[in-house]
Design an enzyme around this catalytic site. Structure first.
Site, short mmCIF file in Angstrom:
data_model
loop_
_atom_site.label_atom_id
_atom_site.label_comp_id
_atom_site.label_asym_id
_atom_site.label_seq_id
_atom_site.Cartn_x
_atom_site.Cartn_y
_atom_site.Cartn_z
CB THR A 6 25.40 40.48 68.62
OG1 THR A 6 26.25 39.49 68.00
CG2 THR A 6 24.07 39.85 68.98
N GLY A 7 27.04 43.22 68.10
CA GLY A 7 28.34 43.85 67.84
C GLY A 7 28.39 44.51 66.48
CB SER A 8 25.94 45.59 64.20
OG SER A 8 24.90 45.86 65.09
CB THR A 9 29.00 49.93 67.06
OG1 THR A 9 30.11 49.18 67.58
CG2 THR A 9 27.83 49.84 68.01
N GLY A 54 30.25 43.37 61.60
CA GLY A 54 28.86 43.50 62.07
C GLY A 54 28.16 44.69 61.43
CB SER A 85 37.30 32.53 62.80
OG SER A 85 38.61 32.76 62.32
CE1 TYR A 118 38.27 35.17 67.48
CE2 TYR A 118 39.78 34.08 65.96
CZ TYR A 118 38.66 34.87 66.18
OH TYR A 118 37.93 35.33 65.12
P1 NAD Z 1 35.55 44.31 65.50
O1 NAD Z 1 36.39 44.34 66.72
O2 NAD Z 1 35.93 45.18 64.34
O3 NAD Z 1 34.06 44.65 65.89
C1 NAD Z 1 33.46 43.91 66.92
C2 NAD Z 1 32.16 44.56 67.30
O4 NAD Z 1 31.64 43.81 68.41
C3 NAD Z 1 32.32 45.99 67.78
O5 NAD Z 1 31.21 46.71 67.30
C4 NAD Z 1 32.27 45.85 69.30
O6 NAD Z 1 31.78 47.02 69.92
C5 NAD Z 1 31.30 44.70 69.44
N1 NAD Z 1 31.37 43.97 70.71
C6 NAD Z 1 32.46 43.40 71.27
N2 NAD Z 1 32.14 42.84 72.44
C7 NAD Z 1 30.80 43.05 72.60
C8 NAD Z 1 29.88 42.70 73.61
N3 NAD Z 1 30.28 42.06 74.70
N4 NAD Z 1 28.58 43.06 73.48
C9 NAD Z 1 28.17 43.75 72.37
N5 NAD Z 1 29.01 44.11 71.38
C10 NAD Z 1 30.31 43.76 71.50
O7 NAD Z 1 35.44 42.77 65.07
P2 NAD Z 1 35.35 42.10 63.63
O8 NAD Z 1 36.73 41.88 63.13
O9 NAD Z 1 34.37 42.83 62.79
O10 NAD Z 1 34.78 40.66 64.02
C11 NAD Z 1 33.39 40.33 63.98
C12 NAD Z 1 33.24 38.83 64.12
O11 NAD Z 1 33.90 38.17 63.02
C13 NAD Z 1 33.87 38.26 65.39
O12 NAD Z 1 33.06 37.23 65.89
C14 NAD Z 1 35.20 37.71 64.90
O13 NAD Z 1 35.68 36.67 65.71
C15 NAD Z 1 34.82 37.21 63.52
N6 NAD Z 1 35.98 37.13 62.62
C16 NAD Z 1 36.71 38.23 62.31
C17 NAD Z 1 37.81 38.08 61.47
C18 NAD Z 1 38.65 39.27 61.06
O14 NAD Z 1 39.74 39.06 60.52
N7 NAD Z 1 38.21 40.50 61.27
C19 NAD Z 1 38.17 36.84 60.95
C20 NAD Z 1 37.39 35.74 61.30
C21 NAD Z 1 36.31 35.89 62.12
#
Ligand code: NAD
Length: 263
Positions: A13-16, A20, A141, A154
């Site tokens: 999920t959320g892999s664009t 992801g 996280s 969060y």
């Molecule tokens: P990001 O914002 O770079 O990407 C998030 C992706 O989720 C995007 O593709 C967005 O379009 C999609 N998305 C958001 N809401 C959505 C919805 N309602 N339905 C479908 N798609 C949806 O985020 P990231 O930093 O890659 O984070 C990914 C995961 O890792 C999250 O759960 C985040 O909490 C966790 N995380 C990230 C970090 C970090 O530092 N980047 C650290 C710890 C945990």
């Protein structure tokens, strides 16, 4: 160690973009048939196109659906009824002080970060259990354990992800289905790049340096003293999603660069 996911269907999920996207790429590289998900048709299709070109594969499927709603999850499940690997990655993070964060902020984080994974696990785990093989991974996280003072909402959702994963692992006891959470530390994803965009514009430094100084300032227990790359997180997720990780379940596995200062 060879990771072979041939014959497995995986949804991220959320892999664009972000973590992801990196997970989708690694799973597809290991041979899985990957379903890419995002909210918009355009972004989902262009992510799939990028993956197809990068990996020279023709197995990428796309489903545009907002997983923060029950309708979005139901539409996704209708399009992809059977899964072997579910990666609950979609998540949002917005630094807002506790006294400024209204119910809407709490509810939005809860729906995206927790309920998406709850609904999809409810839909897919029974099939995995029947086939006696499955992998469910929640992207939690380090903030699950180190509640960030500027994003209490969060942190709470991420603690909930760890708890749901642990509970579901126990619910699948004695089967070939494992459920785990993965705890990244600060990771240079698209979301984090946007969060640091103002600081980068102010300093004119490369984004990696801005991220490293954010880590030293706001996650001072980090042992690697830099942000991780999305691939470093995806490597761990891909291992946990593979048949090789069959004895790891109910775990909260860290890829946090040592931020969580406990043994
Ligand atoms: P990001 O914002 O770079 O990407 C998030 C992706 O989720 C995007 O593709 C967005 O379009 C999609 N998305 C958001 N809401 C959505 C919805 N309602 N339905 C479908 N798609 C949806 O985020 P990231 O930093 O890659 O984070 C990914 C995961 O890792 C999250 O759960 C985040 O909490 C966790 N995380 C990230 C970090 C970090 O530092 N980047 C650290 C710890 C945990």
């Amino acid at each position: 160690m060879q990771i072979d996911l041939t014959g497995k269907t995986a949804l991220v999920t959320g892999s664009t973009e972000g973590i992801g996207y990196a997970i989708a790429r690694q799973l597809a590289k290991a041979g899985a048939q990957v379903v890419v998900n995002g909210r918009s048709e355009d972004k989902t299709a262009s992510a799939a196109k990028r993956l197809t070109a990068e990996l020279s594969v023709s197995t990428i499927k796309t489903v545009a659906a907002d997983v923060s709603t029950a309708e979005g999850c139901a539409a996704l499940v209708a399009e992809v009824p059977h899964l072997d690997i579910l990666i609950n990655n979609a998540g949002i993070f917005q630094p807002i002080d506790f006294f400024d964060a209204g119910d809407d902020v709490w509810d939005r984080h809860w729906q995206v970060n927790v309920m998406s994974g709850v609904r999809l696990s409810r839909a897919y785990l029974p099939g995995m259990r029947r086939r006696d093989w499955g992998r469910v991974i929640f992207l939690a996280s380090e903030s699950a354990f180190n509640i960030p003072v500027d994003m209490i909402h969060y942190g709470v959702t991420k603690t909930a992800d760890v708890a749901v994963a642990r509970g579901l692992a126990k619910r699948m006891a004695g089967t070939g289905v494992t459920v785990n959470s993965v705890l990244p530390g600060p990771t240079l994803s698209k979301g984090v790049e946007s969060m640091l965009a103002d600081e980068q514009a102010k300093t004119g430094l490369p984004i990696e340096q801005v991220a490293a100084s954010f880590v030293r300032q706001h996650r001072s227990t980090s042992i690697i003293q830099r942000a991780a790359s999305v691939d470093e997180v995806a490597n761990l997720v891909t291992y946990l999603a593979s048949p090789l990780a069959s004895a790891t379940t109910g775990a909260a596995v860290r890829v946090d660069g040592g931020v969580i200062d406990t043994l």
